[in-house]
Each structure stands twice: as C-alpha cells, then as structure tokens.
Design an enzyme around this catalytic site. Structure first.
Site, PDB file in Angstrom:
ATOM      1  N   LYS B  64       0.820  -1.216   0.000  1.00 57.66           N
ATOM      2  CA  LYS B  64       0.000   0.000   0.000  1.00 57.66           C
ATOM      3  C   LYS B  64       0.854   1.267   0.000  1.00 57.66           C
ATOM      4  O   LYS B  64       0.385   2.328  -0.405  1.00 57.66           O
ATOM      5  CB  LYS B  64      -0.912   0.022   1.229  1.00 57.66           C
ATOM      6  CG  LYS B  64      -1.961  -1.064   1.236  1.00 57.66           C
ATOM      7  CD  LYS B  64      -3.273  -0.561   0.669  1.00 57.66           C
ATOM      8  CE  LYS B  64      -4.371  -1.607   0.801  1.00 57.66           C
ATOM      9  NZ  LYS B  64      -5.593  -1.190   0.122  1.00 57.66           N
ATOM     10  N   SER B 313       1.354  -9.929  -0.616  1.00 62.29           N
ATOM     11  CA  SER B 313       1.119  -8.494  -0.633  1.00 62.29           C
ATOM     12  C   SER B 313       1.350  -7.780   0.692  1.00 62.29           C
ATOM     13  O   SER B 313       1.539  -6.566   0.706  1.00 62.29           O
ATOM     14  CB  SER B 313      -0.310  -8.229  -1.102  1.00 62.29           C
ATOM     15  OG  SER B 313      -1.218  -8.954  -0.306  1.00 62.29           O
TER      16      SER B 313
END
Lengths: 415, 415
Positions: B64, B313
C-alpha cells in the site's frame, strides 16, 4: 596457558590470501545473496543505523549451507559425507550433498523433531536415529565414517567450514559501504570465526561482537581461561547455538578477531523473536535472534557512526514453538490476560461474570469452571478465564471493572 | 449492461504512456525493492518454477505504501490528507505523509487493534476512533476532508493509487526475464488493477490471475453481472482484502486485464500462512497468502514454462493471530492432539493415565479434570488432555496404545 594455535594460524593465512573470496565464487552458485533490511523499529529504540542480514532466508533456512558447500567443494570425489546433527548442519549438508551428487548420511538424536527428520529426507539425506543427544550422534557419525570411507563433516571445527561461513562477511563488506559494527551469534564459533576474520583481515575499522545464550555460554569462560571450558548447560530456546564447548580451531580465532562476547537470556531472545515476527515480518529462530536481543537489552550498542549489521543466522523454528513464543508475548504485554475468580454456584452465576467481562470490552478465549476448591465458600465455584484485551492499560481497566462489580480477581501467569 | 469505463480508460491511457514508470522513479526513493525468493517447497508440491515477491517485507508491511506515495506526489501542497482505514492503507498513508511533511489523519474503527493504532501514531498520523466499521470511518474521513480542506485518499478507487500499485508490476517485468504468470490478491482491486494493466500493456505474454477469500468475494459475481455486486460477508482471516464491493475504477480494469479470478477458503489461507512461516521463513498476513493457498489447492496451476510469481502483498499480522494459526496447524497435522477419556475417580487414577501417555511418547501440554459428566459412570471422572506428538502417525500410535491399556478415548477438535 596459551591456546594451541597452529590450525587457527593456518586458517588465518588462507583467509589473508583470499580463501573466502574463492569460496564465495563457488558457494554463490547455490546460495541466495540474502537481503539486508533496515529496521526503523530497532533504530527508534536503540539509535544508530541498523541493518538486518536476513540469513534466515538462506536456502535450507540458515547460514550453514555456506560452510557445507565450501567443505564439499574441497573434497576430491568423496564416497559420501556423514554428520551428527539435530538441525541446521544436517539439513545444509544433505542439501549441499544432493546438489553435488554426493551420498549423505545424518545421525540424529531419537528426540529430533519429525519436521527436521523429514526436511533432511526431502533433501535426499539418509537419516539414522542414534543416541540421546548430539554428542552421541557425532560419535556415531565418526564411527560410520571410519567404517564406510565416507568423510565426517564437523559442524564448526573444520577449516573449510569456517572459511565457508566467512563468505557471509564478504557479502557484508561488498554490500555495506559504511559498515562499522557486526553483531553475530556464537554457538560453536564457526560463523563468528569466519565472519570476524574476514572483516578484520579486510583492514577496515569494523567492530565485531559475538552473542551467546546465557544458558549455554561457553565462550566467555573459555576466553577468560584461555582454554576450552564447558557450558554449564545446553538447554536454551536458542537450540541452534546450544553447543557444549568451543572448537580447537574456533576458540583462538574468536579470541583474535572478535572484540567482545556478550550473553542474553532466554526471555530476551523470545521477545526479540516476536519483535522480528511483528515488525520485521521475519521468522527467525532463537539462535538467529540473539543479536537483536543484545541490542534490545543494551548489552550491545549500535555504532555511533556508520551501519551496524545484525546477522539473523537462521529461521528454522517450527510452528509449535512460534505459537508458544507469540502467546507468551501476548501475556507479557497484557494483550492476553488469565484471571481466577469465583462465581455463585447457582444458575446464572457464570453468565453474570461473562456479561461483566463483555461490558468491560474483554474478548473471551477460554473459560474453565473449577467446582471444588478448598479456599472457596461452599456456595461458590472457582472460574479461570483467558481473555484477549487491547493491551496492558485495557487489561488493568478490565480488572478494575470486575473488582468494582464485586468479583475478587487474581491475575494468573502462563500462556 | 456495460460498465462505466471513462475513468478506467483514462488510467489505461496514462499507463500506456508510461505513468507507472514515472511513479516508480518517485516511489523507489522511499520503498524497498522487495526480494523475489524461489520456493523449493512450492515447486516440489505444485511443479513449475515459482517465485515469491515478498512485498510483506515492504516498509510499513505492505504494497500500500506504493500507492500512498504516488498519490501524495500528485498533490500540489496539500493542507493534509485523510483516510478511513482499519489497517494497511492508514499505516502506509501516515508513513508516506510524514516522509513528505504532510499532516495525516486516519479515522479508525473503535475495534481496531491497539497495535495498528500505535503503528499509525508512531508514523506521526493523528488517529480518530470513529464508528463501528471501515465504512463508517470512510464516511467520517470524507466529512473531515470537506470541512478541513484536507484531501481524502481512497484505499483503492483512485487513479494515482492504482498507478502507484502498478509499480510492483514494473519491478516484476524488470526482475523476472521469463515471467509467464502472476498470481495477485484482490480485495478492492487496486493492486490487481495496477499490476495487471502494467503487465498486459507491456506486450509480453503474461497471464494474470486474481485470488479472493471465498468469505468476501465480490469480484466473481460482479464480473459475471457486469456490475458491482456486494460480497455476502466481509468476515475472513484475510482482513486486508475483506472489501464489500469492487471500485468504479477497479472493476472495469480487472475485467479488461485480469485473466481469471479464483477464490480460496479461510482454512486454506491459514495453511498457506503456516507453510510460508515454516518453509519460507516469512510472516505473511492472510490477504498476502491467498496466492499460495490457490497454488496449494490447485485452484491456480503454475505456468508450464517460465516463472510464476506469487505476490505476497503484506505481512501485517499480530502475534496473537500467528499463534492461533500455528496451533490450529499443529492440531491439523496431528502434532497437537486433544483427547477426552475417563479415569477411575480414586487416588492414582489420573497418574495411571499420564504414565500410559508418557510411555507412548506423548508430551503433556495441558490436563483438564472434569468431575461431573452425565455420560460417565459415577466412579469415573472425565479428563481432557492436550498432547504434543511427533506427527499424525505418532498420534495414531498413541491413541492405539491408550485404547490397548483400556481407556476409551475420543479425539477432540480445536486448538
């Protein structure tokens, strides 16, 4: 009394002549150049610039692969290799041997974890369960070598192994321009000897500090006595460095090239493992986490200028031990709270307590109902609760709220 | 019914003109180029050549940060930024904002874990606890933006965010010469959109598969309906991708550039997390482990030729959840065994049972003595034991040994 130094002198001369650089050229074909990761969390807590050498991400899960590959490369068409090991050395030797097409036998203790037996098997190694501890297995491996013509490979007291581990030091020299200090775990001393010798012989001004687990610390006493002194115990969470005594080769090398050896306790090692899990997102075994523990306790300070590298030497730890370490941490920081109290032994007594817990924001993980307890009134039943809280402050608030509701509450230890 | 595509078309045109490459030049100054790690374990189980993109090791613990930095770079001297988030988006935005000297406010749910609140605070973000879920917090953040002049930053449905996440795709193109397939987690679709568009627009023959958690899977139904369809639930261990519905921008981008979207169950995600812990030595959160879960279940096959990259991720998972996942795994593989049995309710009854357990090689972790149980003979007491074994085979042998000693034994579930 002076240490016997002939073997160590020989290794020093070979390293000074570039033996580790030659080894790295070979070793690098089958090892990963493990990443150097900065750690904001450690820098905030300890100051300085801190880099983690994540050798836990090495193939086979530890630095031991370096030495194993260097050793195998030094052998001239061996019939086979054999080791006694409960862990990383056996895994690395089996992996290296398979890649080079050499048969490998590993003598393991009966109590070796199934996961490690399976790992060695999956690398094509032949496992023989023999004896009650690593010492027995090493003896059995030596006998097997004598009888079979296979080459016995010692986990650390071997020139090729030490030079192979030294390749990690070369990677630090190559990758960290402002390298000022290196913190390295010490068990038998193979990694510390090789890395420290390579760093010091490079002629740069780099400090090297070794760290042992307090529960299995043979080096401080041995260095003081100028002779090999046995550790009082080898029982520690850092099983990868639980070695009874220094090697004949490694003790003089550590004396010459390592600036200081410090110790850390098992609780501190466990906390370092959790910090690495939660903040660095790395699974590091106890032996690999001692350097971080030493920074956290202040036993070692980061260099005031330049980079300090902490070697995370391995990551071979099973899910069960990780779970235990993580749970103990939750208790320690108050996010997991165990309490004993009593409720009225009538319908609704327990429900009332659990309602009070819920109102105080506690998340119930387990409840144990103890009906008979000598300390309790006959109309009361003892109850033990395991609760999840939002942290130490919330845990205190929760205890206060229960007491305000009239419950006598006692905080319990354990996970 | 066709999807509204204007916004998505605009992003596609910008990416085709090199927007992700420009973003990477900016983003790379503050992100880590995360390592690609081969996994022998996964290759042995699934075939093919498999690389793990360890974005779990990214600063702030997730991808992110890429989007947050790209977004901030696109703003012209903002007064501040504001987000509603329970996790990774808030952490990344706070970190990025501090590095760029921009004030940051994050609206978080009341039930947000203290660790995440503390992390955002440690990055200099101002935390406001507001509302009961992420939707409430996003609404509060939008209101705050309108009132204060700060810029609201959506977690995924934003062109700059999507282009920023696309920088991960560029790293794969640059670092993996024989890249054939990429497996990427999907929540709101920001990462999948950006990465898939970058890979497809590069004109190489690369397949992209998205993976959602079955318990919060809005994309398969939305793609089928050609319109945003809400997920039935957002309750999953993969909280980082527990998003109720696709974005207006991300749904058409996923439709155009992602070849297939599959789902995996929570148990499978938990097993993937444990495999990554035990074998890859990486802490990966549930959302980050869905790609590995899809390989393990066979929902996705590795490419027959060339490299398959699985994007891990993120790694933001606390010690408590890691402990739970690890313990459940131990139960599942039989290394942790819970049994119920009965002993004679007289002195020595329990001691006899524990002796039998010890003789069968079981390591006692916990014992619970249940005195009153309607199913039992009056002279018997129920006992529940938690035992550590050497694995499934040993667990079976232990059960047989107890039965041979005359104990009626029932195996229990749970951790």
């Amino acid at each position: 009394m002076a240490l016997e130094r002939n073997g160590a002198d020989d290794i020093e001369h070979r390293l000074a002549a570039g033996a580790a650089r030659e080894a790295l050229a070979l070793v690098a074909q089958l090892t990963r150049r493990t990443p150097l990761l900065s750690s904001g969390t450690l820098e905030d807590r300890c100051g300085g610039r801190i880099l983690l050498k994540a050798e836990s991400l090495q193939r086979t899960g530890s630095f031991k692969l370096r030495g194993a590959l260097a050793k195998l490369a030094s052998l001239d068409q061996p019939r086979g290799v054999v080791a006694g090991s409960a862990g990383n050395h056996g895994q690395s030797l089996a992996y290296a041997a398979r890649r080079l097409g050499v048969p490998c036998t590993v003598f393991m203790p009966h109590e070796a974890p199934v996961a490690k037996v399976a790992a060695i098997g999956s690398y094509g190694g032949q496992v023989v369960l023999a004896g009650d501890g690593v010492e027995d297995c090493i003896a059995a491996a030596r006998e097997h070598a004598a009888a079979s013509g296979a080459v016995f490979v010692h986990p650390f007291d071997d020139a090729e192994i030490i030079i192979g581990q030294g390749t990690l030091g070369l990677e630090l020299l190559d990758d960290v321009a402002d390298l000022a200090k290196v913190i390295v775990p010490i068990g038998g001393g193979g990694l510390a000897s090789g890395v420290a010798a390579v760093l010091k012989l490079a002629g740069r001004d780099i400090e090297v500090v070794g760290v042992q687990a307090a529960a299995a610390a043979s080096f401080p006493a041995s260095l003081a006595a100028q002779a090999s002194v046995d550790a009082a115990s080898t029982s520690t969470i850092a099983d990868g460095i639980a070695v009874k005594r220094p090697g004949v080769l490694t003790l003089p090398l550590v004396e010459r090239f390592v600036d200081d050896v410090v110790v850390v306790g098992d609780d501190e090692i466990a906390e370092a493992m959790v910090l690495l899990l939660e903040r660095a997102k790395l699974v590091v075994e106890g032996a690999g986490a001692v350097g971080v523990a030493a920074l956290l306790t202040g036993a070692v300070k980061p260099a005031p200028a330049g980079s300090t590298v902490v070697v995370l030497s391995g990551g071979n730890v099973d899910a069960a031990l990780l779970a235990l370490v993580a749970q103990r941490h939750e208790v320690a920081v108050g996010r997991r709270l165990r309490i004993a109290t009593a409720v009225n032994d009538r319908p609704g007594g327990l429900a009332d307590l659990l309602t009070a817990v819920a109102q105080a924001g506690g998340n119930l993980l387990a409840v144990e109902h103890v009906r008979a307890d000598a300390d309790l009134h006959v109309r009361q039943a003892g109850v033990e609760l395991t609760l999840e809280t939002r942290g130490a402050e919330h845990a205190e608030a929760l205890l206060s709220a229960l007491r305000a509701s009239g419950y006598g509450v006692q905080r319990l230890g354990g996970a």
